[in-house]
Motif scaffolding. Structure first.
Motif, PDB file in Angstrom:
ATOM      1  N   THR A   1       6.149 -37.750  42.904  1.00  0.00           N
ATOM      2  CA  THR A   1       5.189 -37.705  43.994  1.00  0.00           C
ATOM      3  C   THR A   1       5.654 -38.577  45.148  1.00  0.00           C
ATOM      4  O   THR A   1       6.569 -39.395  45.002  1.00  0.00           O
ATOM      5  CB  THR A   1       3.796 -38.169  43.506  1.00  0.00           C
ATOM      6  OG1 THR A   1       2.822 -37.959  44.534  1.00  0.00           O
ATOM      7  CG2 THR A   1       3.806 -39.635  43.107  1.00  0.00           C
TER       8      THR A   1
ATOM      9  N   LEU B   1       4.130 -41.316  48.162  1.00  0.00           N
ATOM     10  CA  LEU B   1       3.041 -42.278  48.221  1.00  0.00           C
ATOM     11  C   LEU B   1       1.753 -41.635  48.733  1.00  0.00           C
ATOM     12  O   LEU B   1       0.665 -41.872  48.191  1.00  0.00           O
ATOM     13  CB  LEU B   1       3.444 -43.447  49.126  1.00  0.00           C
ATOM     14  CG  LEU B   1       2.416 -44.575  49.257  1.00  0.00           C
ATOM     15  CD1 LEU B   1       2.243 -45.298  47.939  1.00  0.00           C
ATOM     16  CD2 LEU B   1       2.839 -45.553  50.348  1.00  0.00           C
ATOM     17  N   GLU B   2       1.873 -40.785  49.754  1.00  0.00           N
ATOM     18  CA  GLU B   2       0.677 -40.216  50.376  1.00  0.00           C
ATOM     19  C   GLU B   2       0.020 -39.122  49.534  1.00  0.00           C
ATOM     20  O   GLU B   2      -1.129 -38.731  49.810  1.00  0.00           O
ATOM     21  CB  GLU B   2       1.000 -39.673  51.770  1.00  0.00           C
ATOM     22  CG  GLU B   2       2.088 -38.623  51.797  1.00  0.00           C
ATOM     23  CD  GLU B   2       3.470 -39.216  52.043  1.00  0.00           C
ATOM     24  OE1 GLU B   2       4.316 -38.482  52.598  1.00  0.00           O
ATOM     25  OE2 GLU B   2       3.700 -40.389  51.681  1.00  0.00           O
ATOM     26  N   THR B   3       0.691 -38.611  48.516  1.00  0.00           N
ATOM     27  CA  THR B   3       0.099 -37.556  47.684  1.00  0.00           C
ATOM     28  C   THR B   3      -0.108 -37.991  46.233  1.00  0.00           C
ATOM     29  O   THR B   3      -0.523 -37.177  45.409  1.00  0.00           O
ATOM     30  CB  THR B   3       0.977 -36.286  47.711  1.00  0.00           C
ATOM     31  OG1 THR B   3       2.321 -36.619  47.310  1.00  0.00           O
ATOM     32  CG2 THR B   3       1.002 -35.675  49.106  1.00  0.00           C
TER      33      THR B   3
ATOM     34  N   ASP C   1      -3.245 -37.123  44.326  1.00  0.00           N
ATOM     35  CA  ASP C   1      -3.522 -35.746  43.918  1.00  0.00           C
ATOM     36  C   ASP C   1      -3.228 -35.500  42.438  1.00  0.00           C
ATOM     37  O   ASP C   1      -3.579 -34.438  41.907  1.00  0.00           O
ATOM     38  CB  ASP C   1      -2.677 -34.769  44.745  1.00  0.00           C
ATOM     39  CG  ASP C   1      -3.026 -34.791  46.215  1.00  0.00           C
ATOM     40  OD1 ASP C   1      -4.153 -35.204  46.539  1.00  0.00           O
ATOM     41  OD2 ASP C   1      -2.179 -34.388  47.036  1.00  0.00           O
TER      42      ASP C   1
ATOM     43  N   GLY D   1       8.352 -43.687  48.644  1.00  0.00           N
ATOM     44  CA  GLY D   1       7.613 -44.092  49.831  1.00  0.00           C
ATOM     45  C   GLY D   1       7.197 -45.549  49.742  1.00  0.00           C
ATOM     46  O   GLY D   1       6.936 -46.077  48.657  1.00  0.00           O
TER      47      GLY D   1
ATOM     48  N   GLY E   1       4.756 -48.861  50.691  1.00  0.00           N
ATOM     49  CA  GLY E   1       3.347 -49.162  50.932  1.00  0.00           C
ATOM     50  C   GLY E   1       2.624 -49.475  49.640  1.00  0.00           C
ATOM     51  O   GLY E   1       3.132 -49.271  48.542  1.00  0.00           O
TER      52      GLY E   1
ATOM     53  N   LEU F   1       0.023 -49.228  46.576  1.00  0.00           N
ATOM     54  CA  LEU F   1      -0.413 -48.123  45.727  1.00  0.00           C
ATOM     55  C   LEU F   1      -1.376 -48.667  44.686  1.00  0.00           C
ATOM     56  O   LEU F   1      -1.065 -49.636  43.994  1.00  0.00           O
ATOM     57  CB  LEU F   1       0.787 -47.459  45.047  1.00  0.00           C
ATOM     58  CG  LEU F   1       0.466 -46.366  44.022  1.00  0.00           C
ATOM     59  CD1 LEU F   1      -0.147 -45.155  44.717  1.00  0.00           C
ATOM     60  CD2 LEU F   1       1.722 -45.959  43.261  1.00  0.00           C
TER      61      LEU F   1
END
Length: 276
Positions: free
Chosen positions: A13, A15-17, A20, A41, A43, A45
């Motif tokens: 995956t 980071l932004e998904t 989901d 990614g 950032g 989590l």
């Protein structure tokens, strides 16, 4: 030990998904698959309680995440997965039972769309061996592997291929072919491993897509690739659109080293968090 206790589901995956991801029911329970989340990614989590381990994978390209899954899974069997796939655990457990019975290193299952229809046409409803031709339609979330055999043989994904890489198709196909080259056994099985709602990258037919397909075929078939490209063009002439496009594909002998440089590494193993 149950078969579920021997399974890792490796979710690749961004980071932004990552939010989901929906592990199968029962994930996090005592007798359940290991949920391994491989994140690309930068950032912060916040891990979901159903996730057992999180690996932050540096770089770009899903093949790096697949290789990190091979590195960090702690169960014998690994199902490769994406954040938009709904895993059908009973079908995957049938796949594990088949691997145990046959000694195969890889079982290629089936996927369905959101309406429950299988995503591809199959010649038979019975299990059968994979080869350099029949493995071409593999999707990653259909691939279940015996990690003991894969690790011992040193089989990994080629990081020049796959989503997020310069050659953005064919990573699954090349993985299976490499597994076969190293003397391991791969089989197709009629079990549903998961549901994938979106269209597959394997269904795209643009000019650049055809170039990447040609490079994949060249890597798989070597000296025989010109004949394979010609046969492929005849079979898919309608999808290619016109004669000039088809001819460009037939005459495209580009190898991966020419397209993106020498073979890349398998990527860093990544940083791990989580108890198991």
């Amino acid at each position: 030990m149950s078969d579920a206790d021997q399974l890792t589901i490796g979710y690749s995956t961004l980071l932004e998904t990552a939010g989901d991801i929906r592990p199968p029911d029962g994930a996090g329970a005592r007798a359940s698959p290991q949920v391994l989340v491989l994140v690309q990614g930068d950032g912060a989590l916040e891990p979901d309680p159903s996730w057992d381990r999180v690996v932050r994978v540096p770089g770009h390209g899903v093949a790096r995440s697949r290789n990190a899954a091979i590195e960090h899974a702690t169960r014998r069997y690994l199902l490769f997965c994406d954040d938009d796939v709904e895993v059908n655990l009973p079908g995957v457990l049938d796949g594990i039972a088949h691997l145990k019975r046959t000694g195969a290193a890889l079982a290629l299952g089936r996927g369905t769309d959101a309406e429950g229809q299988v995503r591809k046409r199959y010649l038979t409803s019975r299990p059968g061996p994979l080869n350099r031709f029949s493995a071409a339609k593999a999707a990653t979330y259909e691939m279940l592997v015996d990690l003991d055999q894969v690790r011992a043989a040193g089989v990994r994904f080629d990081t020049r291929f796959g989503a997020g890489a310069p050659l953005y198709l064919g990573d699954e196909y090349l993985f299976i072919v490499e597994l076969l080259r190293r003397g391991l056994k791969a089989v197709s099985v009629p079990y549903i491993f998961g549901t994938h709602p979106d269209s597959s990258s394997g269904s795209r037919w643009g000019g650049k897509d055809l170039h990447v397909r040609a490079v994949v075929l060249n890597e798989v078939h070597g000296r025989a690739a010109p004949l394979v490209r010609a046969a492929f063009a005849l079979r898919h002439a309608r999808g290619m659109g016109d004669l000039a496009t088809a001819w460009a594909f037939v005459t495209d002998g580009t190898r991966a080293a020419e397209a993106v440089g020498a073979a890349g590494d398998v990527g860093s193993a990544g940083e791990v968090s989580g108890p198991r």
